[in-house]
Design an enzyme around this catalytic site. Structure first.
Site, PDB file in Angstrom:
ATOM      1  CG  LEU A 125      -1.818   1.188   1.453  1.00 57.93           C
ATOM      2  CD1 LEU A 125      -2.915   1.244   0.391  1.00 57.93           C
ATOM      3  CD2 LEU A 125      -2.458   1.150   2.850  1.00 57.93           C
ATOM      4  CB  SER A 126       3.436   2.450   2.424  1.00 61.90           C
ATOM      5  OG  SER A 126       2.606   2.294   3.540  1.00 61.90           O
ATOM      6  CD  GLU A 127       2.383   4.761  -4.309  1.00 60.64           C
ATOM      7  OE1 GLU A 127       2.609   5.947  -4.647  1.00 60.64           O
ATOM      8  OE2 GLU A 127       1.601   4.009  -4.921  1.00 60.64           O
ATOM      9  CG  ASP A 241     -10.618  -0.613  10.253  1.00 63.19           C
ATOM     10  OD1 ASP A 241      -9.904   0.369  10.519  1.00 63.19           O
ATOM     11  OD2 ASP A 241     -11.722  -0.522   9.669  1.00 63.19           O
ATOM     12  NE  ARG A 244      -4.682   1.213  11.536  1.00 66.18           N
ATOM     13  CZ  ARG A 244      -5.284   2.109  10.774  1.00 66.18           C
ATOM     14  NH1 ARG A 244      -6.551   2.408  10.977  1.00 66.18           N
ATOM     15  NH2 ARG A 244      -4.622   2.713   9.803  1.00 66.18           N
ATOM     16  N   GLY A 340      19.392  -1.593  34.468  1.00 71.20           N
ATOM     17  CA  GLY A 340      20.566  -0.724  34.572  1.00 71.20           C
ATOM     18  C   GLY A 340      21.453  -0.863  33.342  1.00 71.20           C
ATOM     19  CD  GLU A 364      -0.756  -3.372   9.859  1.00 74.09           C
ATOM     20  OE1 GLU A 364       0.246  -3.047   9.185  1.00 74.09           O
ATOM     21  OE2 GLU A 364      -1.273  -4.493   9.791  1.00 74.09           O
ATOM     22  N   GLY A 365      -0.266   2.241  10.642  1.00 76.93           N
ATOM     23  CA  GLY A 365      -0.828   3.521  11.062  1.00 76.93           C
ATOM     24  C   GLY A 365      -0.137   4.023  12.304  1.00 76.93           C
TER      25      GLY A 365
HETATM   26  N1  COS Z   1     -13.635   1.070   6.721  1.00 79.56           N
HETATM   27  C1  COS Z   1     -14.322   1.234   5.574  1.00 79.56           C
HETATM   28  N2  COS Z   1     -14.268   2.353   4.837  1.00 79.56           N
HETATM   29  C2  COS Z   1     -13.487   3.349   5.288  1.00 79.56           C
HETATM   30  C3  COS Z   1     -12.746   3.263   6.481  1.00 79.56           C
HETATM   31  C4  COS Z   1     -12.855   2.058   7.210  1.00 79.56           C
HETATM   32  N3  COS Z   1     -12.175   1.886   8.346  1.00 79.56           N
HETATM   33  N4  COS Z   1     -12.073   4.397   6.669  1.00 79.56           N
HETATM   34  C5  COS Z   1     -12.372   5.200   5.641  1.00 79.56           C
HETATM   35  N5  COS Z   1     -13.231   4.571   4.802  1.00 79.56           N
HETATM   36  C6  COS Z   1     -13.837   5.086   3.588  1.00 79.56           C
HETATM   37  C7  COS Z   1     -14.558   6.392   3.856  1.00 79.56           C
HETATM   38  O1  COS Z   1     -15.894   6.155   4.270  1.00 79.56           O
HETATM   39  C8  COS Z   1     -14.514   7.087   2.510  1.00 79.56           C
HETATM   40  O2  COS Z   1     -15.523   6.544   1.682  1.00 79.56           O
HETATM   41  P1  COS Z   1     -16.286   7.423   0.552  1.00 79.56           P
HETATM   42  O3  COS Z   1     -15.296   7.621  -0.539  1.00 79.56           O
HETATM   43  O4  COS Z   1     -17.433   6.565   0.135  1.00 79.56           O
HETATM   44  O5  COS Z   1     -16.711   8.696   1.219  1.00 79.56           O
HETATM   45  C9  COS Z   1     -13.155   6.630   1.950  1.00 79.56           C
HETATM   46  O6  COS Z   1     -12.806   5.424   2.645  1.00 79.56           O
HETATM   47  C10 COS Z   1     -12.079   7.667   2.169  1.00 79.56           C
HETATM   48  O7  COS Z   1     -12.009   7.915   3.562  1.00 79.56           O
HETATM   49  P2  COS Z   1     -11.374   9.216   4.172  1.00 79.56           P
HETATM   50  O8  COS Z   1     -11.907  10.414   3.431  1.00 79.56           O
HETATM   51  O9  COS Z   1     -11.548   9.156   5.635  1.00 79.56           O
HETATM   52  O10 COS Z   1      -9.845   9.030   3.776  1.00 79.56           O
HETATM   53  P3  COS Z   1      -8.565   9.836   4.197  1.00 79.56           P
HETATM   54  O11 COS Z   1      -7.698   9.955   3.005  1.00 79.56           O
HETATM   55  O12 COS Z   1      -8.963  11.098   4.909  1.00 79.56           O
HETATM   56  O13 COS Z   1      -7.810   8.838   5.187  1.00 79.56           O
HETATM   57  C11 COS Z   1      -6.975   7.888   7.231  1.00 79.56           C
HETATM   58  C12 COS Z   1      -8.099   8.636   6.490  1.00 79.56           C
HETATM   59  C13 COS Z   1      -5.938   8.860   7.789  1.00 79.56           C
HETATM   60  C14 COS Z   1      -7.676   7.185   8.374  1.00 79.56           C
HETATM   61  C15 COS Z   1      -6.279   6.853   6.334  1.00 79.56           C
HETATM   62  O14 COS Z   1      -5.589   7.488   5.302  1.00 79.56           O
HETATM   63  C16 COS Z   1      -5.324   5.962   7.078  1.00 79.56           C
HETATM   64  O15 COS Z   1      -5.721   4.993   7.718  1.00 79.56           O
HETATM   65  N6  COS Z   1      -3.991   6.252   6.988  1.00 79.56           N
HETATM   66  C17 COS Z   1      -2.983   5.419   7.572  1.00 79.56           C
HETATM   67  C18 COS Z   1      -2.578   4.374   6.607  1.00 79.56           C
HETATM   68  C19 COS Z   1      -1.775   3.308   7.274  1.00 79.56           C
HETATM   69  O16 COS Z   1      -2.151   2.742   8.284  1.00 79.56           O
HETATM   70  N7  COS Z   1      -0.630   3.016   6.675  1.00 79.56           N
HETATM   71  C20 COS Z   1       0.228   2.001   7.161  1.00 79.56           C
HETATM   72  C21 COS Z   1       0.215   0.875   6.187  1.00 79.56           C
HETATM   73  S1  COS Z   1       0.926  -0.577   6.827  1.00 79.56           S
HETATM   74  S2  COS Z   1       2.794  -0.185   7.070  1.00 79.56           S
END
Ligand code: COS
Length: 382
Positions: A125-127, A241, A244, A340, A364-365
């Site tokens: 996922l990450s870049e 989710d 985590r 220590g 994982e966030g």
């Molecule tokens: N389950 C289902 N859908 C989800 C969701 C979840 N937990 N979280 C967000 N969504 C959906 C939203 O409902 C939204 O849907 P619509 O397009 O229909 O409106 C869409 O996904 C986009 O969500 P949002 O606008 O909240 O996205 P953001 O870009 O603001 O991202 C965070 C929010 C910060 C929570 C997200 O980018 C994130 O989790 N970042 C961390 C990533 C991470 O953990 N990286 C580590 C990878 S492993 S090393």
């Protein structure tokens, strides 16, 4: 409210504990020092059913549920955090394919992950420029006849050099469409154009493999799309989710080991004519560690229970991950202090736990992202 484990959950925990004590604890320091990828140990974990703890039996999983998965992760991390994260990501990949894959994708890939035929699965996922904000990713997937063609970089990919299958996210529309133009694909290890890049020289979890990837004109069949076109971002969020819970469990496992070692050291080490554990200054450190550890455990098991019972659990998983990872870091720090000077050298395992725990606040966030997830739900609650 029932705090008792079921027979299955207790069996998974005890079987894992036994394996970890016999097979992982004796080699964990060597794995860390030599950065040796634990291929044989992972294969043995697969034989115990631990590469598909929460995956249906018809796909080769143990179907033991999320609570059992959390317990198993904690036990593995207690022995070797590197092996634990590799196991976590492989379980996550198997679960994602089982949940969102077509029948063909499920039957083709999941049994290979659960059986250990694939030593690991990877989550791409990450870049380099899209970490906490995966919605800004730039890797693209272009439709070309019966194929998709992937181009772009990925970063921080656990087990990337060993994975049999990668779950890969790529942009399938305009950059301006953000999270709504991202799709998810399955790419087999060894596919032409998928290049394994830089191996990361990490502070901790050194026996886990972390690499950069580069997709250079990688052609995959259109049937490799996982889930809906442009529906990939939600798959990533849902997978994270669950992921985590795995990392929170890992954080608990590392802290459990640290506390066991600090307790043993405090009983053994004598200063001023008595064991240092007789001093209240040390006793209070251990008491705070134990309290925070148990609080983390309850939060994590509750999130696992919610997921297992099909209830919403995103906020609870984020709280569990935030608290467990932060508490784990406080615990390993105190436990090192109890040792220590001996805590600062490689002679005692606490030095490894201290390094291993640090990443649980990042991957994982990050803790900051967990707070974003929690705060959004708190402020939007009716
Ligand atoms: N389950 C289902 N859908 C989800 C969701 C979840 N937990 N979280 C967000 N969504 C959906 C939203 O409902 C939204 O849907 P619509 O397009 O229909 O409106 C869409 O996904 C986009 O969500 P949002 O606008 O909240 O996205 P953001 O870009 O603001 O991202 C965070 C929010 C910060 C929570 C997200 O980018 C994130 O989790 N970042 C961390 C990533 C991470 O953990 N990286 C580590 C990878 S492993 S090393």
């Amino acid at each position: 409210m029932d705090f008792e484990l079921s027979d299955t959950q207790a069996l998974v925990r005890d079987t894992t504990r036994d394996f970890v004590q016999k097979r992982l604890m004796p080699v964990a320091a060597e794995l860390d020092q030599k950065e040796r990828f634990p291929a044989a140990e992972l294969k043995a974990l697969a034989e115990l059913g631990l590469m598909g703890v929460n995956i249906p039996e018809e796909l080769g999983g143990a179907a033991a549920g999320v609570v059992a998965y959390s317990l198993a992760m904690t036990e593995v991390a207690r022995g070797c955090a590197s092996t634990a994260v590799t196991m976590a990501v492989t379980n996550m990949v198997g679960e994602v394919i089982a949940a969102f894959g077509s029948e063909e994708q499920r039957s083709k890939y999941v049994p290979k992950l659960t059986s250990g035929e694939y030593v690991a699965g990877s989550f791409a996922l990450s870049e380099p420029e899209a970490g906490s904000d995966p919605g800004s990713m730039r890797t693209t997937a272009r439709r070309d006849g019966d194929s998709f063609v992937l181009d772009g970089p990925k970063q921080w990919i656990t087990s990337g050099a060993y994975a049999g299958v990668f779950v890969v996210w790529a942009r399938t529309g305009e950059q301006s469409a953000g999270t709504r133009a991202i799709s998810c694909f399955l790419v087999e290890g060894g596919t032409a154009g998928l290049r394994i890049g830089k191996h990361e020289d990490k502070m901790g979890i050194r026996a886990s493999n972390t690499v950069a990837l580069s997709f250079e004109n990688v052609r995959i069949p259109a049937s490799a799309l996982l889930g809906e076109l442009n529906g990939g971002f939600k798959i990533a969020m849902m997978a994270l989710d669950g992921g985590r819970i795995g990392i929170a469990s890992q954080a608990i496992g590392i802290a459990t080991a640290a506390l066991e070692e600090a307790t043993a050291y405090a009983k053994d080490r004598r200063q001023f004519g008595r064991p240092i554990g007789d001093f209240q200054g040390i006793q209070w450190q251990l008491a705070d560690c134990k309290t925070e550890l148990e609080a983390a455990r309850v939060l994590v098991l509750r999130a696992a229970w919610l997921k297992e019972n099909g209830r919403p659990f995103a906020k609870e998983a984020a709280m569990a991950k935030l608290y467990a990872s932060e508490a784990s870091n406080r615990i390993v720090d105190r436990c090192l202090q109890v040792h220590g000077g001996y805590g600062y050298v490689k002679e005692f395992p606490i030095e490894r736990h201290y390094r291993d725990a640090r990443v649980t606040r990042i991957y994982e966030g990050t803790s900051e992202v967990q707070r974003v997830v929690i705060a959004r739900q708190v402020t939007s609650a009716k």
